[in-house]
Design an enzyme around this catalytic site. Structure first.
Site, PDB file in Angstrom:
ATOM      1  N   GLU A   1     -17.303   0.867 -31.354  1.00  0.00           N
ATOM      2  CA  GLU A   1     -16.121   0.505 -30.575  1.00  0.00           C
ATOM      3  C   GLU A   1     -16.079  -0.987 -30.223  1.00  0.00           C
ATOM      4  O   GLU A   1     -15.014  -1.596 -30.245  1.00  0.00           O
ATOM      5  CB  GLU A   1     -16.132   1.349 -29.294  1.00  0.00           C
ATOM      6  CG  GLU A   1     -14.876   1.311 -28.492  1.00  0.00           C
ATOM      7  CD  GLU A   1     -14.948   2.273 -27.316  1.00  0.00           C
ATOM      8  OE1 GLU A   1     -14.590   1.846 -26.207  1.00  0.00           O
ATOM      9  OE2 GLU A   1     -15.372   3.439 -27.498  1.00  0.00           O
ATOM     10  N   ASP A   2     -17.226  -1.564 -29.903  1.00  0.00           N
ATOM     11  CA  ASP A   2     -17.243  -2.906 -29.322  1.00  0.00           C
ATOM     12  C   ASP A   2     -17.963  -3.980 -30.133  1.00  0.00           C
ATOM     13  O   ASP A   2     -18.133  -5.096 -29.654  1.00  0.00           O
ATOM     14  CB  ASP A   2     -17.875  -2.852 -27.925  1.00  0.00           C
ATOM     15  CG  ASP A   2     -17.018  -2.081 -26.937  1.00  0.00           C
ATOM     16  OD1 ASP A   2     -15.805  -1.955 -27.170  1.00  0.00           O
ATOM     17  OD2 ASP A   2     -17.569  -1.603 -25.933  1.00  0.00           O
TER      18      ASP A   2
ATOM     19  N   HIS B   1     -26.017  -1.480 -20.301  1.00  0.00           N
ATOM     20  CA  HIS B   1     -25.152  -0.304 -20.183  1.00  0.00           C
ATOM     21  C   HIS B   1     -25.623   0.854 -21.069  1.00  0.00           C
ATOM     22  O   HIS B   1     -25.907   1.941 -20.546  1.00  0.00           O
ATOM     23  CB  HIS B   1     -23.689  -0.680 -20.448  1.00  0.00           C
ATOM     24  CG  HIS B   1     -22.793   0.499 -20.588  1.00  0.00           C
ATOM     25  ND1 HIS B   1     -22.530   1.357 -19.541  1.00  0.00           N
ATOM     26  CD2 HIS B   1     -22.117   0.987 -21.652  1.00  0.00           C
ATOM     27  CE1 HIS B   1     -21.725   2.319 -19.970  1.00  0.00           C
ATOM     28  NE2 HIS B   1     -21.465   2.117 -21.247  1.00  0.00           N
TER      29      HIS B   1
ATOM     30  N   ASP C   1     -22.023   8.302 -19.504  1.00  0.00           N
ATOM     31  CA  ASP C   1     -21.280   7.038 -19.611  1.00  0.00           C
ATOM     32  C   ASP C   1     -20.371   6.852 -18.399  1.00  0.00           C
ATOM     33  O   ASP C   1     -20.338   5.780 -17.787  1.00  0.00           O
ATOM     34  CB  ASP C   1     -20.470   7.036 -20.912  1.00  0.00           C
ATOM     35  CG  ASP C   1     -19.713   5.748 -21.162  1.00  0.00           C
ATOM     36  OD1 ASP C   1     -20.254   4.655 -20.881  1.00  0.00           O
ATOM     37  OD2 ASP C   1     -18.572   5.824 -21.664  1.00  0.00           O
TER      38      ASP C   1
END
Length: 183
Positions: free
Chosen positions: A68-69, A38, A125
């Site tokens: 964020e992840d 991604h 994105d």
């Protein structure tokens, strides 16, 4: 080392950093695609379709989901890649302490107020995510949920418009297929 060589080296270093951070993550598609595809895909859209050559934008694209992840901190990004890249990653990161609906509403509300460079990362994105949704429905997602994501992305993109014609045209094609348009 020439400037172009330094940029290539920095992009590879950044890609490696992101790959290490995302190493155990998978996308929610039926193939459980490695998550690192991604951010690399977002950077690819920026460089190839968006014709973006700004090193900080490409680095931010590669790192945009690390804070964020993963367990990555903004301080870590700043230490490794500098203030500008850390600032861009911060601009495009959701606050995971908020509910999903609050995060989505803030993305829509804040999109017009992002810096130009952060808007470019957000556009790429959204383009990557919508293409991915068109390619394969994530595990557990209904057609209704897919359509809801398209509507959400349409609202975010409305606040990002006017910065990259090529990416916006590609997004408009996807929105049109789902019955969404500005007219």
């Amino acid at each position: 080392m020439a400037s172009g060589e330094a940029s290539i080296s920095e992009i590879i270093r950044c890609t490696n950093f992101a790959a290490i951070k995302h190493k155990n993550q998978r996308r929610k598609d039926p193939e459980s695609t490695p998550y690192i595809n991604h951010p690399i895909g977002v950077a690819y859209i920026l460089t190839n379709e968006g014709k973006i050559t700004d090193l900080s934008v490409i680095q931010a694209a590669l790192l945009h989901d690390t804070v964020e992840d993963t367990e990555t901190t903004l301080d870590e990004i700043k230490e490794e890649f500098g203030d500008e890249v850390a600032g861009l990653v911060d601009e495009v990161s959701d606050d995971k302490s908020l509910s999903k609906i609050e995060r989505k509403n803030l993305q829509i509300k804040n999109a017009p107020h992002k810096s130009l460079k952060a808007k470019l990362v957000k556009l790429a994105d959204k383009l990557y995510n919508l293409r991915d949704l068109k390619r394969a429905t994530p595990e557990g997602w209904s057609e209704e949920r897919v359509q809801e994501y398209f509507v959400f992305a349409f609202k975010v993109v409305a606040g990002l418009r006017g910065i990259n014609d090529a990416m916006e045209k590609e997004l408009d094609k996807l929105f049109k297929e789902k019955g969404l348009s500005d007219s």
